[in-house]
Design an enzyme around this catalytic site. Sequence first.
Site, PDB file in Angstrom:
ATOM      1  N   ASN A 191     -25.097   7.412 -53.892  1.00  0.00           N
ATOM      2  CA  ASN A 191     -24.856   8.794 -54.307  1.00  0.00           C
ATOM      3  C   ASN A 191     -25.057   9.814 -53.182  1.00  0.00           C
ATOM      4  O   ASN A 191     -24.449  10.884 -53.203  1.00  0.00           O
ATOM      5  CB  ASN A 191     -25.794   9.096 -55.494  1.00  0.00           C
ATOM      6  CG  ASN A 191     -25.913  10.563 -55.761  1.00  0.00           C
ATOM      7  OD1 ASN A 191     -24.976  11.194 -56.260  1.00  0.00           O
ATOM      8  ND2 ASN A 191     -27.054  11.142 -55.406  1.00  0.00           N
ATOM      9  N   THR A 194     -25.715  22.359 -58.029  1.00  0.00           N
ATOM     10  CA  THR A 194     -26.780  21.692 -57.268  1.00  0.00           C
ATOM     11  C   THR A 194     -26.855  22.352 -55.896  1.00  0.00           C
ATOM     12  O   THR A 194     -25.918  23.057 -55.489  1.00  0.00           O
ATOM     13  CB  THR A 194     -26.499  20.184 -57.076  1.00  0.00           C
ATOM     14  OG1 THR A 194     -25.356  20.057 -56.219  1.00  0.00           O
ATOM     15  CG2 THR A 194     -26.239  19.480 -58.394  1.00  0.00           C
ATOM     16  N   LYS A 247     -14.321  11.328 -49.252  1.00  0.00           N
ATOM     17  CA  LYS A 247     -14.396  11.021 -50.683  1.00  0.00           C
ATOM     18  C   LYS A 247     -13.153  10.246 -51.141  1.00  0.00           C
ATOM     19  O   LYS A 247     -13.236   9.382 -52.024  1.00  0.00           O
ATOM     20  CB  LYS A 247     -14.585  12.304 -51.497  1.00  0.00           C
ATOM     21  CG  LYS A 247     -15.909  13.013 -51.205  1.00  0.00           C
ATOM     22  CD  LYS A 247     -17.113  12.128 -51.519  1.00  0.00           C
ATOM     23  CE  LYS A 247     -18.426  12.875 -51.431  1.00  0.00           C
ATOM     24  NZ  LYS A 247     -19.591  12.048 -51.762  1.00  0.00           N
ATOM     25  N   TYR A 276     -14.925  16.130 -45.518  1.00  0.00           N
ATOM     26  CA  TYR A 276     -15.535  15.802 -46.814  1.00  0.00           C
ATOM     27  C   TYR A 276     -14.483  15.210 -47.748  1.00  0.00           C
ATOM     28  O   TYR A 276     -14.688  14.152 -48.363  1.00  0.00           O
ATOM     29  CB  TYR A 276     -16.139  17.073 -47.417  1.00  0.00           C
ATOM     30  CG  TYR A 276     -16.857  16.864 -48.734  1.00  0.00           C
ATOM     31  CD1 TYR A 276     -18.180  16.434 -48.770  1.00  0.00           C
ATOM     32  CD2 TYR A 276     -16.221  17.104 -49.949  1.00  0.00           C
ATOM     33  CE1 TYR A 276     -18.854  16.257 -49.988  1.00  0.00           C
ATOM     34  CE2 TYR A 276     -16.878  16.929 -51.158  1.00  0.00           C
ATOM     35  CZ  TYR A 276     -18.199  16.504 -51.171  1.00  0.00           C
ATOM     36  OH  TYR A 276     -18.851  16.328 -52.375  1.00  0.00           O
TER      37      TYR A 276
END
Length: 270
Positions: free
Chosen positions: A93, A205, A174, A170
């Site tokens: 994760n 978050t 992914k 990024y």
Amino acid sequence: MVGRLANKVALVTGAGSGIGLESSILFAQEGANVVLVDINLDAAEKTAKIIASKYPNVRTIATKADVGKEADVKAAVDKAVQEFGRLDVMFNNAGIMHPKDDDALTTEEHIWDLTMQINLKGVWWGCKYAILAMRNNPTDESKGLHTGGSIINTASFVAILGAATPQLAYTASKGGVLAMSRELAVVHAREGIRVNSLCPGPLKTPLLMDFLDTPEKKERRLVHVPMGRFGEAIEIAKAALFLASDDSSYVTGADFTVDGGITSAYVTPI
Ligand code: NAD
């Protein structure tokens, strides 16, 4: 111990914050012993303290590892097997979103490399050492323990959708997680090892909120989310629990989106 992960051992990377923190607590609530892995040992130890206060029968180990370093990942998996004798759930994760990650013209090579090292290579190593451990899991039919296990890799909705607010490295990392997870799922299916990707939508978050630091930046994203809000880490943890548990015993190779509907939307409600 009762629960959806009773008698199982789970390793969670990025266990000190956000999705990893909430998932670690939820996995413990469901009866798993949990290896809490983070580059920030203090944060992982805080998670261990929360679990100890809520679920005193659950055993945890907090350990420092940089998932971008193969030796660290191997050592963390070895620790799980030495302490608990097996590994049933690997939740790869941990990930970063670098503030200097931008478009094709401005992103510097070292930002690209760092992002790939952690977000993609880190997941590969997590899968590699989890597979080796899961093959050797001792069986105990009376406790529902088998060889094999469940690997969950955190990708993102940006692996599926393009954004005019680019973070090229990024996004590419992914996308790599999705493709790699699918192939691993197929290769290892007959060993009883399931591999699924989790694609969270935008969440409340630190990873995203540190970056979306003005109301305008938040609104630029929220207009595209049918539900009109950011997700909570616990909402992703609940999906991770499903993929971790035997409730998902026929699910492998899935791109599991938990995203407030963003990947289904063209025009959203006003
Ligand atoms: P977070 O920043 O709240 O937590 C990430 C944790 O990972 C931190 O505790 C950090 O110390 C740890 N970490 C960072 N680099 C590490 C490394 N090299 N080795 C070990 N640990 C490391 O982030 P989050 O929002 O919980 O994100 C978790 C995952 O979900 C990431 O892979 C992220 O890309 C993905 N994701 C997040 C969102 C979102 O909106 N927050 C959306 C889609 C996907």
